[in-house]
Design a protein around this motif. Structure first.
Motif, short mmCIF file in Angstrom:
data_model
loop_
_atom_site.label_atom_id
_atom_site.label_comp_id
_atom_site.label_asym_id
_atom_site.label_seq_id
_atom_site.Cartn_x
_atom_site.Cartn_y
_atom_site.Cartn_z
N SER A 72 -2.42 4.41 5.52
CA SER A 72 -2.83 3.92 5.34
C SER A 72 -3.41 2.58 6.61
CB SER A 72 -1.86 2.64 4.68
OG SER A 72 -0.60 2.57 5.92
N LYS A 85 0.84 -1.00 0.17
CA LYS A 85 -0.22 0.59 0.01
C LYS A 85 0.70 1.13 0.01
CE LYS A 85 -4.31 -1.89 2.21
NZ LYS A 85 -5.13 -2.11 3.73
N ASN A 144 1.77 2.05 -3.46
CA ASN A 144 1.27 1.70 -4.73
C ASN A 144 1.40 3.01 -5.66
OD1 ASN A 144 -0.71 1.31 -6.50
ND2 ASN A 144 -2.37 1.34 -4.48
#
Length: 149
Positions: free
Chosen positions: A144, A99, A102
């Motif tokens: 996140s 994440k 990304n």
């Protein structure tokens, strides 16, 4: 003579009575022998049946023991294979790292943008670059975490 005849009749009656009693006793003995033979045959049949049942049980117990031994081997193999898999914690760490990296959620800089930024500044120390990277990582981690909640 009549008296002898009476005595003889009494003796004959007694002998006949004894013969009848002996025949009755012989019949009872034959009946008892037949019952004993029947019981003996029945006992032999039951003993054989129980012996067969016991053998069947022993065979089944042996089969169950074999199956348990095979299961133990399978369980050990599964445990060995299980050690090869990643743990949930490792999976979570990899997910968080993915994440963080990304490109759709991160703001990466191209080499030209970095060079322009560096040219626009006088000099940037290594510590300042590290601080910027740390701030960026921390902000992505907090994003996140808040996204997970």
């Amino acid at each position: 003579m009549a008296r002898q005849q009476d005595t003889l009749n009494q003796v004959v009656n007694r002998v006949n009575d004894f013969n009848r009693r002996i025949r009755d006793l012989e019949e009872k003995i034959r009946n008892m022998n037949a019952r004993v033979n029947t019981l003996d045959d029945s006992l032999l049949d039951k003993t054989q049946s129980l012996s067969n049942d016991l053998q069947d049980l022993e065979d089944e117990i042996e089969e169950v023991r074999d199956r348990i031994a095979n299961m133990e081997v399978d369980i050990k193999e599964i445990n060995r294979e299980k050690r090869k898999f990643v743990s949930e914690q490792q999976l979570d760490e990899m997910e968080n790292f993915m994440k963080l990296m990304n490109p759709l959620n991160s703001n990466f800089v191209t080499q030209n943008q970095l060079e322009d930024e560096l040219d626009g500044r006088e000099t940037v120390s290594k510590k300042e670059v590290e601080k910027m990277i740390d701030r960026k990582i921390k902000s992505k981690q907090s994003e996140s975490k808040t996204g997970l909640e």
